[in-house]
Design a protein around this motif. Structure first.
Motif, mmCIF file in Angstrom:
data_model
loop_
_atom_site.group_PDB
_atom_site.id
_atom_site.type_symbol
_atom_site.label_atom_id
_atom_site.label_comp_id
_atom_site.label_asym_id
_atom_site.label_seq_id
_atom_site.Cartn_x
_atom_site.Cartn_y
_atom_site.Cartn_z
ATOM 1 N N GLY A 14 39.393 34.421 42.482
ATOM 2 C CA GLY A 14 39.706 36.061 42.040
ATOM 3 C C GLY A 14 39.571 36.829 43.147
ATOM 4 O O GLY A 14 38.937 37.506 43.712
ATOM 5 N N GLY A 15 41.016 36.857 43.990
ATOM 6 C CA GLY A 15 41.140 37.883 44.964
ATOM 7 C C GLY A 15 42.554 38.546 44.482
ATOM 8 O O GLY A 15 43.266 37.920 43.726
ATOM 9 N N THR A 40 39.034 30.799 37.979
ATOM 10 C CA THR A 40 37.678 31.186 37.608
ATOM 11 C C THR A 40 37.758 32.253 36.842
ATOM 12 O O THR A 40 38.878 33.263 36.659
ATOM 13 C CB THR A 40 37.151 31.612 39.165
ATOM 14 O OG1 THR A 40 38.153 33.008 39.547
ATOM 15 C CG2 THR A 40 37.159 30.456 40.039
ATOM 16 N N ALA A 43 39.309 35.318 38.611
ATOM 17 C CA ALA A 43 40.682 35.226 38.834
ATOM 18 C C ALA A 43 41.496 35.944 37.695
ATOM 19 O O ALA A 43 42.648 36.425 37.596
ATOM 20 C CB ALA A 43 41.073 33.640 38.880
ATOM 21 N N PHE A 46 42.543 39.385 37.467
ATOM 22 C CA PHE A 46 43.755 39.634 38.437
ATOM 23 C C PHE A 46 45.037 39.390 37.435
ATOM 24 O O PHE A 46 46.045 40.035 37.429
ATOM 25 C CB PHE A 46 43.679 39.173 39.767
ATOM 26 C CG PHE A 46 42.518 39.767 40.540
ATOM 27 C CD1 PHE A 46 42.956 40.790 41.268
ATOM 28 C CD2 PHE A 46 41.260 38.841 40.464
ATOM 29 C CE1 PHE A 46 41.762 41.056 42.128
ATOM 30 C CE2 PHE A 46 40.157 39.399 40.957
ATOM 31 C CZ PHE A 46 40.590 40.713 42.064
ATOM 32 N N ASN A 94 33.515 33.754 48.311
ATOM 33 C CA ASN A 94 32.575 33.121 47.193
ATOM 34 C C ASN A 94 32.964 31.809 46.914
ATOM 35 O O ASN A 94 31.972 30.878 46.947
ATOM 36 C CB ASN A 94 32.664 34.248 46.005
ATOM 37 C CG ASN A 94 31.740 33.680 45.016
ATOM 38 O OD1 ASN A 94 30.692 33.643 45.121
ATOM 39 N ND2 ASN A 94 32.244 33.511 43.806
ATOM 40 N N THR A 95 34.115 31.393 46.471
ATOM 41 C CA THR A 95 34.431 30.005 45.895
ATOM 42 C C THR A 95 34.313 29.178 47.019
ATOM 43 O O THR A 95 33.592 28.129 47.222
ATOM 44 C CB THR A 95 35.810 30.048 45.464
ATOM 45 O OG1 THR A 95 35.738 30.605 44.369
ATOM 46 C CG2 THR A 95 36.328 28.632 45.286
ATOM 47 N N ASN A 106 30.648 26.523 38.128
ATOM 48 C CA ASN A 106 31.667 26.998 37.559
ATOM 49 C C ASN A 106 32.811 25.715 37.378
ATOM 50 O O ASN A 106 32.513 25.057 38.127
ATOM 51 C CB ASN A 106 32.451 28.354 37.738
ATOM 52 C CG ASN A 106 33.062 28.311 39.142
ATOM 53 O OD1 ASN A 106 33.344 27.200 39.755
ATOM 54 N ND2 ASN A 106 33.345 29.254 39.645
ATOM 55 N N ALA A 124 41.950 33.711 51.238
ATOM 56 C CA ALA A 124 42.447 35.082 51.304
ATOM 57 C C ALA A 124 41.480 35.994 50.785
ATOM 58 O O ALA A 124 40.667 36.061 50.136
ATOM 59 C CB ALA A 124 43.366 35.072 49.848
ATOM 60 N N MET A 129 35.716 39.966 56.186
ATOM 61 C CA MET A 129 35.072 38.924 55.526
ATOM 62 C C MET A 129 35.463 37.606 56.279
ATOM 63 O O MET A 129 34.783 36.749 56.283
ATOM 64 C CB MET A 129 35.545 38.969 53.811
ATOM 65 C CG MET A 129 35.095 40.086 53.070
ATOM 66 S SD MET A 129 35.817 39.915 51.565
ATOM 67 C CE MET A 129 35.018 38.864 50.649
#
Ligand SMILES: Cc1cc2nc3c(=O)[nH]c(=O)nc-3n(C[C@H](O)[C@H](O)[C@H](O)COP(=O)(O)O)c2cc1C
Length: 409
Positions: A14-15, A40, A43, A46, A94-95, A106, A124, A129
Motif C-alpha cells: 500500500g503506497g 495487502t 493497497a 489506493f 512496512n512490507t 498477512n 517505493a 524512509m
C-alpha cells in the motif's frame, strides 16, 4: 520469447505507486506472461481489487480470503506453486521490513515466506524512509536472502519532495523480471569453477592512511552473483567491498595488491575461469608502512612508490591451456579501446572488458556500466545498462568463449 508462459505473482502493497502496478500488470501480459495478484489490505485503499481482477483475468487474492479455499487448497501455498516468479511492486517500507524479519502476518508476506522461486522487489517510498538506516539494514538482509531489488529512482515524489525512493518505472521492472526469468533458465556455467576479484585494493602508508581507488566492487559482485545463478561454483576475492554477502558465493578478503596476488595465485589452479574485475593498485610504498601515524609536524612528506606485481600477467603465465582468463581495462581518453586491446594481447588474455572512466554516469561506484567486450577475434559493444545486465552479457560471452576454446583444443 523466453518469458512466454511464465506466471508472475504480483504482490501489491500500500503506497501511492499502486497505480503504476496496473501499468506493470499490462506490460507483463503484453510480454506473454500470466499475472496473478495478491494485494495487502492497505493497497486496496489506493486502487480497488476490481481493477486488477478485471485486467488480470484471475481472482485477486486478499487477506480476507481466509487461509483455506473452497477447493481445500491453502491460498499462500497454492498461489506460490502456480508462479515462476514473485514480484512485489510497489514494495512498501512496512512490507519489506516484514519480509526481512520473517514476519508473516498477512497473505502477501505469508506467500513470500512459502515461495521457493525468484523474488523481485521494487521499493517505493518517501526519500527519508528509503534512506533510513533501518530500511537500508532490511534491504541488506533481503539482498543477502537472495531477493532481487529493482532500485528506486530519483525524482519528484508524491509527497512533493525531490529525492530517491520513487518506484522504478514499470518498463525497468519488466526488464529486470525478464532478465531473471531468462537467467533462471540458464545453466551454461554448471560444473565450472569461477574465481572473481572485486573492489579496490588499498596500499598502506602508515597504520591509518592508504593509497586507494574509487572502485566499489559492484561489477565483480554482480558477476559473482550471476555466475552462481548460472550454475557455477564461485569464489569472490574481495578488496574493501562494502556490500552484503552474495548468496552461495564463497568469499575471501584480500585488501592489498600483495594479498590479492597471493590469493589469486594460490587459488588459480583450482578454477576454470578467472575474472579480474578488481581495481588493483599499480603502485605501493617502496618500504614497509610505518607503524602508527606519520606525524603532521613535517612541512612536506615524500612518499616513494614501487610497482606492484601484475596479477593478470602472472596468471596468464601460469594458466593451463584449458583455463579462461578475463581482465578489465579502465581506460581514459582517445585510443582507449586500442590501449585495452593492446593490454589483452600483451597479457595474453582470453578476453578484456573495457570501460571508459572518462564517463561520470557509469563505472566506479555507479549501478550502471557501459562496456566493450574484446576478444582476440571480436568486439562487442554493450550500451549503458545496470551492472546486473552487463554481468549477464559478459558471462554469455565467457560461457561461449570457454566452450569454443575447449572444443578447439
Ligand atoms: C497516502 C499514503 C501514501 C503512502 N505511501 C507510501 C509509500 O509510497 N511507501 C510506503 O512504504 N508507505 C506508504 N504509506 C504508508 C503505508 O501505507 C503503511 O506503512 C502501511 O502500513 C503499508 O501496509 P502494507 O505494507 O501492508 O501495504 C502511505 C500511506 C498513505 C496514507
Amino acid at each position: 520469447m523466453v518469458a512466454k508462459q511464465a506466471t508472475v505473482l504480483l504482490g501489491v502493497s500500500g503506497g501511492i505507486a499502486v497505480y503504476k502496478a496496473v501499468e506493470l500488470l499490462r506490460l507483463f501480459q503484453r510480454a506473454g506472461m500470466d499475472v496473478r495478484v495478491i494485494m495487502t489490505q492497505k493497497a486496496t485503499e489506493f486502487v480497488g481489487p476490481m481493477t486488477f481482477q478485471t485486467l488480470s483475468g484471475f481472482q485477486v487474492r486478499l487477506d480476507n480470503d481466509g487461509g483455506l479455499r473452497q477447493d481445500s487448497t491453502i491460498t499462500h501455498i497454492e498461489e506460490g506453486n502456480l508462479a515462476d516468479i514473485m514480484v512485489i511492486a510497489p514494495a512498501t517500507a512496512n512490507t519489506l521490513g516484514k519480509m526481512a524479519q520473517g514476519i508473516a502476518d498477512n497473505l502477501l508476506t505469508t506467500t513470500y515466506m512459502a515461495f521457493s522461486n525468484t523474488v523481485v522487489v521494487a521499493p517505493a517510498m518517501n526519500t527519508n524512509m528509503w534512506a533510513h538506516p533501518a530500511m537500508q539494514r532490511n534491504m541488506d538482509v533481503l539482498r543477502a536472502d537472495g531477493v532481487y531489488v529493482v532500485e528506486p529512482g530519483t525524482g519528484e515524489l508524491a509527497c512533493g519532495v525531490y529525492g530517491s525512493g520513487r518506484m522504478a518505472e514499470p518498463d525497468s521492472i519488466l526488464a529486470a523480471v525478464k532478465l531473471r526469468l531468462q537467467v533462471d533458465r540458464k545453466t551454461d556455467l554448471r560444473g565450472l569453477r569461477v574465481l572473481i576479484t572485486a573492489g579496490g585494493t588499498r596500499e598502506p602508508i602508515d597504520s591509518v592512511r592508504y593509497i586507494g581507488n574509487r572502485s566499489s566492487g559492484k561489477m565483480g559482485y554482480a558477476l559473482a552473483r550471476a555466475a552462481h545463478d548460472r550454475g557455477a561454483s564461485v569464489e569472490l576475492v574481495k578488496a574493501n567491498i562494502d556490500l552484503p554477502r552474495a548468496p552461495g558465493v564463497r568469499e575471501t578478503d584480500a585488501p592489498t595488491a600483495d594479498e590479492m596476488y597471493r590469493t589469486v595465485m594460490d587459488r588459480l589452479p583450482d578454477y576454470d575461469i578467472l575474472i579480474m574485475a578488481a581495481a588493483v593498485a599499480d603502485y605501493k610504498l617502496d618500504r614497509n608502512p610505518q607503524d602508527g601515524k606519520i606525524s603532521k609536524s613535517r612541512d612536506d612528506l615524500n612518499v616513494c612508490l614501487q610497482p606492484t606485481t601484475d596479477i593478470l600477467l602472472q596468471a596468464s603465465t601460469i594458466k593451463r591451456h584449458d583455463q579462461y582468463v578475463v581482465g578489465f581495462a579502465a581506460e581514459y581518453g582517445p585510443e582507449a579501446v586500442a590501449r585495452a586491446r593492446g593490454k589483452m594481447e600483451r597479457k595474453r588474455l582470453d578476453m578484456i572488458v573495457f570501460n571508459d572512466i572518462a564517463r561520470r554516469d557509469i563505472g566506479f561506484s555507479s549501478d550502471y556500466n557501459e562496456v566493450t567486450i574484446l576478444t582476440p577475434v571480436g568486439e562487442t559493444r554493450v550500451e549503458r545498462a545496470p551492472k546486473e545486465t552487463i554481468a549477464e552479457i559478459i558471462l554469455d560471452n565467457i560461457a561461449r568463449g570457454i566452450k569454443q576454446k575447449r572444443t578447439a583444443s
